[in-house]
Design a protein around this motif. Structure first.
Motif, PDB file in Angstrom:
ATOM      1  N   LEU A 195     -10.951  -7.620  -0.833  1.00  0.00           N
ATOM      2  CA  LEU A 195      -9.616  -7.732  -1.425  1.00  0.00           C
ATOM      3  C   LEU A 195      -8.651  -6.917  -0.562  1.00  0.00           C
ATOM      4  CD1 LEU A 195     -10.479  -7.330  -5.216  1.00  0.00           C
ATOM      5  CD2 LEU A 195      -9.867  -9.437  -4.017  1.00  0.00           C
ATOM      6  N   GLU A 253      -4.328 -12.331  -4.624  1.00  0.00           N
ATOM      7  CA  GLU A 253      -5.771 -12.136  -4.488  1.00  0.00           C
ATOM      8  C   GLU A 253      -6.346 -11.359  -5.675  1.00  0.00           C
ATOM      9  OE1 GLU A 253      -3.544 -11.559  -2.106  1.00  0.00           O
ATOM     10  OE2 GLU A 253      -4.186 -12.564  -0.269  1.00  0.00           O
ATOM     11  N   GLU A 274      -6.341 -13.679  -8.674  1.00  0.00           N
ATOM     12  CA  GLU A 274      -7.426 -14.661  -8.536  1.00  0.00           C
ATOM     13  C   GLU A 274      -8.768 -14.039  -8.931  1.00  0.00           C
ATOM     14  OE1 GLU A 274      -9.648 -16.901  -4.888  1.00  0.00           O
ATOM     15  OE2 GLU A 274      -7.457 -16.887  -4.829  1.00  0.00           O
TER      16      GLU A 274
END
Length: 180
Positions: free
Chosen positions: A43, A57, A60
């Protein structure tokens, strides 16, 4: 269909925790489930450090957890606690994001002195995120995972047995023959 998300707090590709991650993923790939993996080290570091809740990100990754029935958390143990990498990510999860999920914590450490880390350090944080069904965790000694090179690892048979028992306790339906 059940969905499992595996969260790995391994800071390095060379970490022995990746041997456990590979084993868990292989086990789960032979089950009638949808599998997602979050490797926190992949990440964006800036988003993690600056607690960027709006990061695409991060959102998600959080959505993977929100859509899961089961969450497997893998962490190395440093200074008698779970990794800071894991804490940084857990801080970005929405309140009660682990509510109604079955959680299986798995840790790896250098000595048996770290054996109770799951109960005394990790479980309180998971409970603060709404976790109410936390399975008995698995603690693995570093010496029980052998590095073979080229990102390959070998787990002792006793570790595989304990992992199998814990993964079976997830009660995922239709686990087929596992070639491990």
């Amino acid at each position: 269909m059940n969905k499992v998300t595996v969260i790995s707090a391994s800071p390095s590709e060379k970490s022995r925790l990746n041997g456990i991650l590979n084993y868990v993923n292989t086990y789960l790939e032979h089950a009638d489930i949808e599998l997602d993996v979050i490797e926190i080290r992949n990440l964006p570091a800036e988003d993690l450090i600056h607690a960027n809740f709006s990061s695409e990100e991060i959102q998600e990754a959080n959505n993977k957890i929100a859509d899961s029935s089961f969450v497997v958390i893998l962490t190395p143990i440093y200074k008698s606690s779970f990794s800071g990498l894991l804490k940084t990510y857990l801080d970005l999860l929405p309140q009660n994001s682990l509510d109604d999920k079955t959680i299986l914590p798995i840790s790896i450490g250098g000595t048996f002195g770290h054996l109770l880390m799951i109960d005394y350090a990790l479980k309180p944080v998971l409970c603060a995120l709404g976790a109410t069904h936390i399975l008995k965790g698995v603690f693995v000694l570093d010496s029980q995972v052998k590095k073979l090179g080229n990102h390959l690892f070998e787990l002792e048979a006793e570790v595989k047995d304990r992992l199998n028992t814990s993964l079976n306790s997830l009660e995922i339906k239709s686990v087929s023959n596992i070639p491990i």
